[in-house]
Write an enzyme that holds these catalytic residues in place. Structure first.
Site, mmCIF file in Angstrom:
data_model
loop_
_atom_site.group_PDB
_atom_site.id
_atom_site.type_symbol
_atom_site.label_atom_id
_atom_site.label_comp_id
_atom_site.label_asym_id
_atom_site.label_seq_id
_atom_site.Cartn_x
_atom_site.Cartn_y
_atom_site.Cartn_z
ATOM 1 N N ALA A 1 26.282 7.931 39.187
ATOM 2 C CA ALA A 1 26.209 6.471 39.297
ATOM 3 C C ALA A 1 27.510 5.822 38.837
ATOM 4 C CB ALA A 1 25.024 5.946 38.484
ATOM 5 N N VAL B 1 30.559 7.202 38.887
ATOM 6 C CA VAL B 1 31.617 7.490 39.873
ATOM 7 C C VAL B 1 31.450 6.603 41.111
ATOM 8 C CG1 VAL B 1 32.485 9.248 41.485
ATOM 9 C CG2 VAL B 1 32.026 9.842 39.085
ATOM 10 N N ARG B 2 30.232 6.546 41.632
ATOM 11 C CA ARG B 2 30.040 5.818 42.884
ATOM 12 C C ARG B 2 30.158 4.305 42.680
ATOM 13 N NH1 ARG B 2 26.183 9.419 46.766
ATOM 14 N NH2 ARG B 2 27.675 11.159 46.824
ATOM 15 N N ARG C 1 31.378 19.970 21.242
ATOM 16 C CA ARG C 1 31.631 19.220 20.010
ATOM 17 C C ARG C 1 33.109 19.416 19.671
ATOM 18 N NH1 ARG C 1 26.549 17.850 18.524
ATOM 19 N NH2 ARG C 1 25.008 19.199 19.506
ATOM 20 N N GLY D 1 25.136 10.585 22.485
ATOM 21 C CA GLY D 1 24.293 9.996 21.456
ATOM 22 C C GLY D 1 25.130 9.416 20.323
ATOM 23 N N ASP E 1 16.203 12.901 22.578
ATOM 24 C CA ASP E 1 15.445 12.518 21.377
ATOM 25 C C ASP E 1 14.932 11.078 21.393
ATOM 26 O OD1 ASP E 1 15.956 15.059 20.418
ATOM 27 O OD2 ASP E 1 17.760 14.452 19.356
ATOM 28 N N MET F 1 10.974 19.320 19.948
ATOM 29 C CA MET F 1 12.266 18.811 19.481
ATOM 30 C C MET F 1 12.176 17.329 19.101
ATOM 31 S SD MET F 1 15.223 20.606 21.762
ATOM 32 C CE MET F 1 15.807 22.255 21.352
ATOM 33 N N ARG G 1 14.723 16.142 16.408
ATOM 34 C CA ARG G 1 15.460 15.965 15.132
ATOM 35 C C ARG G 1 14.665 15.089 14.157
ATOM 36 N NH1 ARG G 1 21.509 14.611 16.569
ATOM 37 N NH2 ARG G 1 20.407 12.904 17.575
#
Lengths: 322, 322, 322, 322
Positions: free
Chosen positions: C22, C24-25, C72, C102, C128, C170, C172
């Protein structure tokens, strides 16, 4: 209020069972007796009514369809039919109704409420998402994901053969399923009843695509638009007789299947909201969720007002199909 | 043999990519150079040929369709077309071919082999499972599971509304997809081209079911049988005008989707088997799996002989639909 | 603004590719040049930057993970690292950034913006759903559905064997995945970090269930709650040594898979919104959707404020598990 | 023979319900009365026995788990327990048994047959596919597809982050699930109990992969091999402390879910075969399918002989992981 009843009516939708479960369990949680009516208004007339317990709705949250079954009832459209239905409810001492369904269901509940004063709260259960008074209807998210899954599969074939596919999705007069499955499926064009798409635009989309070396196309056609995929595809085929054009109608698979998380949670919230609404004196309303909050809208508004399609989504289709 | 080429032809089928991957990697494993031809015989004529490496087929085993694309080629049916194709192969020094496809593909490969002596091994890639010389074709298991998933969804709706569904599945002249998806879907009746089913039997199935209080029915119709679901359903509808009868055609979703484990493993085994066959001097044959063993069957047998449908399965439908 | 760049950072989430597409276009639609940076901040430092076209993002909307890869970067946490990154962006003339990720991603973008003044708009990409400034994050709906699908499967076994399952999902420090998959899966109890659940309550749930003849239980434990499913399950096992208790951790499957319709549409809207935001002068903000409307929230708020879990959902678990 | 009974025992497996359905319907088809025993041998002892009709098994073919429930029975291992079980069967006049399960189930049936002479036919129901006397067991194909679906999801994450994943799959002492899901998932290495894989080979696989610029790896470890994924992954982690290594155990999801077409058809064939076997005088045997034909193998062989893993598949892993 001591006793309420629950039924499903109109076309079935995934998540109806999750809503039935939520109604039954929240009714019991709040100390009510709860009865299930089978086969919608028809069963109400014939007295297909029986008490439900917490375990009656065990292990149904994941099931498509409706364990209470659904039916269209011509008899309930007559005064005599509704009188019979009222007698049946009296026999069981039922003081409130939860009706899961769409426009037709709420029209019936509305008339019945006006005639007999039995409070009813509706819960929006239809894959079409065409109801005023709620952002989402039960079954819509599942239907969109089912359509999307089919579009993903068809794109495999479209790509492998450089084909043009016209895919018809459900939605009656509404383009909701079309627009969302079209965006999600990366369609080159989405044709919805809310905004008329002339055949010229379909032709332009194909020609521009070819000029950019695009070799396969997915065009989504809502069932209510321009005669559906068959008519649109056939017309385009006449214009480009050498193009490899295929037409497919996703059909009834869109009504079934295990509900998505979204639909199970929506249905659970609406089911609890319907019971809490009845307890708090709501009557002749549909419970819905607008901006993530439970709301109650009078049946007459749900029936008479229409929910426009999102301009933002229409624009996104245009931007992303380049 | 030093250089081989691989292509896909005819209708695409899930697992073709897994087979391409297996051919490329096993060729490299055995010290060969391997070339990919795009768009089947058409691309062979036009020279859409390029060398493939191990990484060229990374992360494709799970993809539906075919990364080499497929096309039907009228030109290859002519002597001139095949001469051009031969010239292209000569240019790259290609000494052997692996052709993934069905009957049409193998007919082409067979003629080409007779004319130019380039050894070819075919791998059966079609969802129809209608090829002599192998118990299973690539894509068949996935297509059956896709059909089954659709039937499971439709049964939700059939049950909720006490409806009769006529569902058409693919298979051209073969009832394989119909019989397996019908048994798996718990259909009340399966109509396949191999055994003619008179309309009277459909009517009897419904009447007997109703007499046993069955209220919803799934009847699977193979596309090659009695005009398909539309014709059968319409005829039955005339007989029982009050019954709630729906007709649906599963259509092109049956050709796409991520291949099942069965198809990925079958495709991998056949791909390795095709390359090992070429290395060991096989030519003009299709690699297949019969009774869990790799086998090589001359193209002429694959093309001319037909694979009967299993009597045991036909009998099981009858037993289990009671 | 003429040139912008897009990258993904932090843990991957289904729908990131739909968002990249989305961005890029829509950038091209609005006449901008758009560059993709691979491997997040690490790739920015090392100059893994290349221009993207409309076709660069063809056929990725349905893919899990991120085609731009993620990593990371310790180096970007240093002044020297960021200086190198700035030099690389200068080399390509990049004037604006879209960062999908995030909290960590936005912290980096925020510092970078303060130091070098390159406008950045973030898009929330994490399973999350723990970000302030948006009702939903990209990947959350898919993760909930994946967890739900697993819970549905496990319930088959729990029911067949009258077992108690402790299932860790999941999230966190956030209970969003747990609460939604718990409601959707019909769990008997959901333990989330936001509301401490003493072991005594688990024991009570089991005892009350047994007294109502319930024989199998599903208890969902968020990874951040009371040591997770292993610790909770082990403690309960000590209390009921004869009970058939199983502990399972759904693990990394929750991060992958083809995105749901909801996530593809959310990601598409946020991608378009991010580009339109940059064009309209937004900088140092995250684009989000609140009450179905696009909003822009300063990075500092997204990072420092927390999003509370819905009281309504916590209450619904209690009502529906009776 | 007039009356038979059916039960499921041991670990549940997808497709058991399809087999129960086939047994019930084929028994009725052949004019027998058929009884269902709940909770396996335990329920036989306690008399949890009731007659089943054709409709008792409606709409269960698509359900995971077993509607008859399963349990392990210590009491049936004693002479006293079996005497009680025999008395219960006598009470209902049951003259033949169909036992769906694995090794433990057949050991019980075998002893019971020797002691009391009640003919029993076993049907192989276990996801592990580790039974001699059949090419495939009920539930195996579904378990492999579930594992594969999980591997596909995990590969999204592995690719996006250049990670190494050690994934543990079920199978007890058998590598069947591992080898098939490994080939289907395009794993770089598959470690099965049947062929010991020294840690040195894992290290070599990674080093060779890196030298070919491969950046992410999927390594499948069967639960019975070298301490499972945790032990193998931890050891490798010590060797490459900087590598981004993740360990995940797919766990109980592998036992559940709606059965695949393959499993539904296999289960249907075996169910019909079991009943026809009983009618034709088979006793103390397991019905299986070898080379696509129904066969009956004495319990003692099924219990004592082991089914080797396919050499061809082991070789294919090696070839295709390059």
């Amino acid at each position: 209020m001591k006793k309420i009843a629950i039924f499903t009516s109109g076309g079935d939708a995934p998540g109806m069972n999750a809503c039935v479960r939520a109604v039954v369990r929240s009714a019991i949680y709040y100390g009510l007796e709860v009865y299930g009516i089978r086969h919608g208004y028809d069963g109400m007339i014939r007295g297909e009514i029986s008490q439900m317990q917490s375990y009656s709705v065990s292990n149904i949250i994941q099931k498509g369809g409706t364990i209470l079954k659904s039916a269209r009832s011509k008899e309930f459209m007559t005064k005599e039919g509704r009188a019979k239905a009222y007698d049946q409810l009296q026999k069981y001492g039922i003081e409130g109704l939860v009706a899961i369904g769409g426009n037709g269901t709420f029209t019936g509940a509305s008339i019945f409420y006006e005639e007999y004063g039995i409070p009813a709260v509706g819960a929006p259960g239809t894959i079409d998402n065409d109801l005023y008074g709620t952002d989402y209807t039960i079954g819509y998210d599942t239907a969109v994901n089912t359509a999307l899954d089919a579009i993903d599969k068809i794109r495999d074939t479209a790509d492998s053969h450089d084909r043009i596919f016209f895919i018809e999705v459900m939605g009656r007069d509404s383009g909701y399923i079309a627009i969302q499955s079209g965006i999600g499926g990366g369609a080159e064009l989405v044709m919805v009843p809310e905004t008329f798409t002339p055949i010229g635009e379909v032709i332009k989309t194909l020609e521009e695509g070819w000029s950019r070396s695009k070799s396969s196309f997915i065009i989504i056609v809502a069932e209510g638009e321009s005669g559906g995929a068959t008519e649109v595809g056939t017309t385009v085929k006449k214009h480009f007789p050498d193009a490899d054009i295929r037409i497919t109608n996703l059909g009834h698979i869109q009504r079934g299947g295990s509900p998505t998380a979204f639909d199970r949670i929506l249905a659970s919230r609406l089911g609890v909201g319907a019971v809490e609404g009845l307890i708090n004196g709501q009557q002749g309303v549909m419970v819905g969720i607008i901006n993530n909050k439970l709301t109650y809208t009078p049946f007459r508004d749900c029936i008479s007002l229409s929910k426009p399609i999102s301009d933002e989504l229409v624009r996104i289709v245009e931007i992303l199909s380049i």
